[in-house]
Design an enzyme around this catalytic site. Structure first.
Site, PDB file in Angstrom:
ATOM      1  N   ASP A  92       0.838  -1.193   0.000  1.00  0.00           N
ATOM      2  CA  ASP A  92       0.000   0.000   0.000  1.00  0.00           C
ATOM      3  C   ASP A  92       0.880   1.254   0.000  1.00  0.00           C
ATOM      4  O   ASP A  92       2.071   1.193   0.310  1.00  0.00           O
ATOM      5  CB  ASP A  92      -0.907  -0.037   1.235  1.00  0.00           C
ATOM      6  N   ASP A  94      -0.485   5.132   0.910  1.00  0.00           N
ATOM      7  CA  ASP A  94      -0.792   6.150   1.911  1.00  0.00           C
ATOM      8  C   ASP A  94      -0.948   5.568   3.308  1.00  0.00           C
ATOM      9  O   ASP A  94      -1.668   4.588   3.520  1.00  0.00           O
ATOM     10  CB  ASP A  94      -2.080   6.883   1.526  1.00  0.00           C
TER      11      ASP A  94
END
EC number: 3.1.3.16
Length: 256
Positions: A92, A94
């Site tokens: 991922d 953010d």
């Protein structure tokens, strides 16, 4: 998500006496609509439905309360010779690798221009401590894929600046997610890799709700420059890269 969203509060509390309750609600609604259009999610991981004019290919939507079937064409190309035999790690962006904000940050590592409704806004990006070392080592051990629920117009330039070593063999954005019960879910069965050799590294449990047994959960990161989580994970991943399949090791990891 970011933009000081720890409490999902877009109002300056020092100035509360200048605004009525209706103005506060309107400001929250407008801010949420704008920012959730481009970035992954709020702290509670609930997001708005896809905005039709921001992407020509909206995420598929689950039907009948169950995850969609794997597509005829997978999200990833065939494994390259370099990565043959390696496990696939989906990472991922953010709050896992970086934290971004529309509010100016004096120590920002990157400043990325993003166009919203015809206006260019500056996004200030902080790198999580030890992210460079983490990415370089992960690139040696695994086939690494960036998978974010944010839109490409923000996430792609951030990835260009973040990944100086070409660690990410592919980049997947919001249109590659499945919109399931109010969340953008990263359906690992759509990747085109054997699931017993796929790992997802993500701060949002909603992102891997279809495959929690494949997850290495990480704490959401915002601005703690003393954070060592990425560095602390490297010995675990070195050992995991040598295992025949991931499920037993990941189960033990999560139980700890």
């Amino acid at each position: 998500f970011f933009f000081d969203f720890k409490n999902k509060n877009f109002v300056n509390k020092k100035n509360d006496h200048f605004s009525s309750q209706s103005n506060i609600s309107l400001k929250k609604q407008r801010s949420r609509s704008i920012f959730s259009t481009f970035f992954c999610c709020f702290r509670n991981y609930n997001v708005e439905p896809p905005v039709t004019n921001t992407s020509s290919t909206p995420p598929p939507v689950e039907e009948n309360g169950s995850p969609p079937k794997p597509p005829a064409k997978y999200l990833l190309p065939e494994t390259t010779t370099t990565d043959y035999g390696k496990k696939c790690v989906v990472i991922d962006l953010d709050e896992t690798l970086v934290h971004s904000s529309f509010k100016p940050i004096s120590n920002a590592d990157f400043i990325v221009p993003v166009e919203i409704d015809g206006t260019v806004h500056q996004v200030y990006v902080l790198k999580r401590p030890h992210v460079d070392e983490f990415l370089q080592k992960m690139g040696e051990l695994f086939e690494c894929v960036l998978f974010t629920a944010s839109l490409a117009k923000y996430a792609d330039p951030v990835a260009d600046l973040l990944d100086q070593w070409g660690v990410f063999r592919a980049r997947l954005f919001r249109e590659s997610c499945v919109f399931h019960r109010g969340n953008y879910v990263k359906d690992l069965s759509r990747l085109g890799r054997e699931l017993n050799n796929v790992i997802i590294v993500d701060n949002s449990p909603a992102s891997y709700i279809f495959h929690p047994e494949n997850a290495v959960p990480v704490q959401s990161w915002f601005d703690d420059m003393n954070d060592t989580e990425l560095l602390d994970l490297l010995p675990f991943f070195e050992g995991l890269s040598k295992e025949e399949e991931v499920y037993g090791v990941l189960q033990n990891f999560r139980s700890r």
